[in-house]
Design an enzyme around this catalytic site. Structure first.
Site, PDB file in Angstrom:
ATOM      1  N   GLU A 244      -9.301  -9.749  -1.962  1.00  0.00           N
ATOM      2  CA  GLU A 244      -9.536  -8.400  -1.456  1.00  0.00           C
ATOM      3  C   GLU A 244      -9.993  -8.385   0.002  1.00  0.00           C
ATOM      4  O   GLU A 244      -9.696  -7.436   0.736  1.00  0.00           O
ATOM      5  CB  GLU A 244     -10.591  -7.698  -2.325  1.00  0.00           C
ATOM      6  CG  GLU A 244     -10.184  -7.468  -3.767  1.00  0.00           C
ATOM      7  CD  GLU A 244      -9.249  -6.285  -3.934  1.00  0.00           C
ATOM      8  OE1 GLU A 244      -9.381  -5.314  -3.179  1.00  0.00           O
ATOM      9  OE2 GLU A 244      -8.378  -6.341  -4.831  1.00  0.00           O
TER      10      GLU A 244
ATOM     11  N   ASP B  37      -2.514   2.374   1.313  1.00  0.00           N
ATOM     12  CA  ASP B  37      -1.884   2.241   0.001  1.00  0.00           C
ATOM     13  C   ASP B  37      -1.847   3.556  -0.771  1.00  0.00           C
ATOM     14  O   ASP B  37      -1.544   3.575  -1.968  1.00  0.00           O
ATOM     15  CB  ASP B  37      -2.595   1.175  -0.835  1.00  0.00           C
ATOM     16  CG  ASP B  37      -4.043   1.530  -1.160  1.00  0.00           C
ATOM     17  OD1 ASP B  37      -4.544   2.547  -0.628  1.00  0.00           O
ATOM     18  OD2 ASP B  37      -4.679   0.782  -1.938  1.00  0.00           O
TER      19      ASP B  37
ATOM     20  N   THR C  15     -10.720   2.595   1.031  1.00  0.00           N
ATOM     21  CA  THR C  15     -11.072   1.516   0.107  1.00  0.00           C
ATOM     22  C   THR C  15     -12.349   0.888   0.628  1.00  0.00           C
ATOM     23  O   THR C  15     -12.448   0.598   1.826  1.00  0.00           O
ATOM     24  CB  THR C  15      -9.950   0.462   0.034  1.00  0.00           C
ATOM     25  OG1 THR C  15      -8.784   1.063  -0.516  1.00  0.00           O
ATOM     26  CG2 THR C  15     -10.369  -0.717  -0.831  1.00  0.00           C
TER      27      THR C  15
END
Length: 257
Positions: free
Chosen positions: A42, A60, A65
């Site tokens: 990640e 995305d 995020t």
């Protein structure tokens, strides 16, 4: 009668204790390994605790995020996290964004979040209360369900980790690429140990299903976190996820001694 009741026969050899079961992924040392493995994929780093402050839009379709597990403004888990933090510490620096997070849930919009939300997230990340909230939501939504299902399927630490990494990336909603759908696809090809199947065979089927799910979305189409990490451990027969561990993600090499 159980075998344990038959150890007192005169003249018999002393009973041998059954070997202790290998620790599952919820063992503290194994959990630390799991967090490092996820962080390598990640965040391209083994220092997962440095990721409390991480935040960006990776393009995305999930909005921002952020944090140690990739909480997203567009998928609801970031909203739940910030709500938990507000419940525990009213008036914190992120609480004012709750209305905006409710509005953007399900979208990639930054409406009501820009321009200061990223800076305020990083400020909050210095607060141990926010760090603990991230830990607790990670466990509630991702880690604990993955380990529980893995144990129910008779999987050892590697299999439990395969479940965890899948639920981190795909969530567990109702769509065809969610964790539960990936597991169902695997079950149509192999049985897990709890159903009398071979653990390695089943995990290969699960990873095949995981790769299929990843390739359905451009943002997840690089499957190296499976191909050059989890598959490596599986080929080595390291079902207990014991160090030393060597793997690659996105071409970068990592090691846990």
């Amino acid at each position: 009668m159980g075998a344990a009741t038959c150890v007192g026969v005169i003249g018999s050899a002393p009973a041998q204790a059954a070997p202790a079961a290998a620790p599952g992924l919820d063992d503290p040392a194994k959990k630390e390994i799991a967090m490092k493995l996820v962080s390598s994929a990640e965040n391209s780093s083994l220092d997962w605790k440095a990721q409390y402050k991480y935040i960006e839009d990776i393009g995305d379709g999930r909005g921002y995020t952020a944090g140690i597990i990739g909480f997203c403004s567009g998928t609801g888990d970031m909203l739940d996290l910030v709500q938990l933090y507000a419940d525990r510490k009213p008036g914190n620096v992120l609480a004012k964004y709750l209305p905006a997070l409710r509005r953007v849930d399900g979208t990639d919009s930054h409406s009501g979040l820009d321009p200061n939300f990223p800076d305020d997230w990083r400020k909050a990340a210095r607060d141990t209360a926010f760090q603990q909230a991230q830990n607790d939501e990670r466990d509630r939504v991702y880690f604990n369900p993955a380990v529980k299902q893995g144990k129910a399927d008779g999987l050892r630490a590697l299999g439990q980790f395969a479940y965890y990494d899948a639920i981190v990336m795909h969530g567990d909603g109702g769509d065809s690429t969610s964790f539960s759908s990936i597991r169902r696809r695997a079950l149509s090809h192999a049985k897990p140990p709890a159903q009398g199947g071979n653990e390695t065979t089943y995990l290969n089927a699960f990873l095949d299903a995981r790769v299929w799910a990843m390739k359905q979305e451009e943002a997840h189409s690089d499957t190296s976190r499976v191909d050059t990490a989890q598959r490596v451990f599986l080929r080595q027969g390291n079902l207990d996820l014991n160090p030393p561990l060597d793997w690659k993600v996105y071409g970068d090499s990592y090691h846990i001694g």
